[in-house]
Design a protein around this motif. Structure first.
Motif, short mmCIF file in Angstrom:
data_model
loop_
_atom_site.label_atom_id
_atom_site.label_comp_id
_atom_site.label_asym_id
_atom_site.label_seq_id
_atom_site.Cartn_x
_atom_site.Cartn_y
_atom_site.Cartn_z
N ARG A 48 3.16 -11.76 -8.54
CA ARG A 48 3.19 -11.49 -7.11
C ARG A 48 2.67 -10.10 -6.75
N TYR A 49 1.45 -9.83 -7.19
CA TYR A 49 0.82 -8.60 -6.76
C TYR A 49 -0.69 -8.75 -6.83
N SER A 50 -1.33 -7.85 -6.12
CA SER A 50 -2.77 -7.69 -6.22
C SER A 50 -3.08 -6.21 -6.16
N THR A 59 -13.23 11.00 -8.21
CA THR A 59 -11.96 10.57 -8.79
C THR A 59 -11.69 9.12 -8.43
N GLY A 60 -10.55 8.61 -8.85
CA GLY A 60 -10.23 7.22 -8.59
C GLY A 60 -8.75 7.01 -8.40
N SER A 61 -8.41 5.84 -7.94
CA SER A 61 -7.01 5.49 -7.77
C SER A 61 -6.90 3.98 -7.57
N ALA A 62 -5.70 3.51 -7.32
CA ALA A 62 -5.48 2.08 -7.12
C ALA A 62 -4.60 1.84 -5.92
N LEU A 63 -4.92 0.80 -5.19
CA LEU A 63 -4.08 0.31 -4.11
C LEU A 63 -3.39 -0.96 -4.59
N ARG A 64 -2.23 -1.22 -3.99
CA ARG A 64 -1.47 -2.36 -4.48
C ARG A 64 -0.84 -3.11 -3.33
N CYS A 65 -0.81 -4.43 -3.45
CA CYS A 65 -0.09 -5.28 -2.51
C CYS A 65 0.89 -6.13 -3.30
N ASN A 66 2.16 -5.97 -3.00
CA ASN A 66 3.20 -6.82 -3.59
C ASN A 66 3.60 -7.85 -2.55
N PHE A 67 3.87 -9.05 -3.00
CA PHE A 67 4.28 -10.07 -2.06
C PHE A 67 5.49 -10.82 -2.58
N SER A 81 -10.78 -5.58 -8.51
CA SER A 81 -9.56 -6.14 -7.95
C SER A 81 -8.94 -7.12 -8.91
N ALA A 82 -7.63 -7.21 -8.85
CA ALA A 82 -6.88 -8.16 -9.68
C ALA A 82 -5.87 -8.89 -8.80
N PHE A 83 -5.60 -10.12 -9.17
CA PHE A 83 -4.62 -10.92 -8.44
C PHE A 83 -3.78 -11.69 -9.45
N ASP A 84 -2.46 -11.54 -9.34
CA ASP A 84 -1.53 -12.24 -10.23
C ASP A 84 -0.51 -12.95 -9.36
N SER A 85 -0.70 -14.25 -9.18
CA SER A 85 0.19 -15.00 -8.30
C SER A 85 1.59 -15.13 -8.89
#
Lengths: 113, 108
Positions: B68-70, B17-25, B61-65
């Motif tokens: 404000r998240y990755s 299976t799969g999933s996503a982790l997220r970092c908000n800044f 991975s994705a990064f959107d400055s």
């Protein structure tokens, strides 16, 4: 490519003794080296930032007397944990670079017994 | 206050299976790195991104400055993917801010 090696990978020291860890930059010049610690159940904390030709800047709760750092050239830094006690255990990470685009090592895991 | 919020704090996946982790800044960040801490306590560098997306095998991975998240997406999870995942955001100075980590457990 840019690599950072940390040595040792894991170490155990007796309570009250000291332990030195090393950080070696390969393939680039590390004008800036930052040391971090991750204590159990916590995220990483910045211990200090060392920039060649500048004074080493320690973060709050960390001191030179406890964590002396050497950064003698553009490829090497070392940090010693003096008089290690249980609360000093954790993963010590060095990051090296010329700006915030750091390359990180794999960490030195310190166990204190 | 905390500049980086990482979620979820813990995640359980079945193999495949799969999933996503997220970092908000909350402030401007220049780049992100994602790491996995393995069972021996060593950090493995997964991605470095200053913009856009990167893919490596089953990880993306994705990064959107601006927003404000990755994110870190894991697909077809395997047992060896278990570990604690961290994001680390570069602020443009010499300081890097780490997320609090996501403990991933992949089970058969």
């Amino acid at each position: 490519g840019a690599l950072v090696y940390q040595y040792p990978r894991r170490t155990i020291c007796k309570s009250g003794t000291s332990m030195r860890m090393e950080c070696q930059a390969v393939g680039f010049q590390a004008t800036s080296v930052a040391w971090y610690r991750q204590s159990p159940q916590k995220t990483f904390e910045l211990i200090a930032l060392s920039t060649v030709n500048s004074a080493i800047k320690y973060e709050q709760n960390f001191t030179q007397e406890k964590f002396p750092i050497s950064h003698p050239n553009l490829s090497f830094s070392s940090m010693t944990v003096l008089n290690a006690y249980l609360e000093d255990r954790g993963l010590y990470l060095c990051g090296a670079g010329t700006n915030s685009d750091y390359t990180f090592g794999s960490g030195t895991r310190l166990l204190v017994i | 206050g905390d500049q980086v919020e990482q979620s979820p704090s813990a995640l359980s996946l079945h193999e495949g299976t799969g999933s996503a982790l997220r970092c908000n800044f909350t402030t401007t960040m220049r780049a992100v790195q994602w790491f996995r801490k393995n069972s021996r306590g060593s950090l493995i560098n997964l991605f470095y991104l200053a913009s856009g997306t990167k893919e490596n095998g089953r990880l993306k991975s994705a990064f959107d400055s601006k927003e404000r998240y990755s994110t870190l997406h894991i697909r077809d999870a395997q047992l060896e993917d278990s570990g604690t995942y961290f994001c680390a955001l570069g602020t443009g100075g010499y300081k890097v801010v780490f997320g609090s980590g996501t403990r991933l457990l992949v089970s058969p």
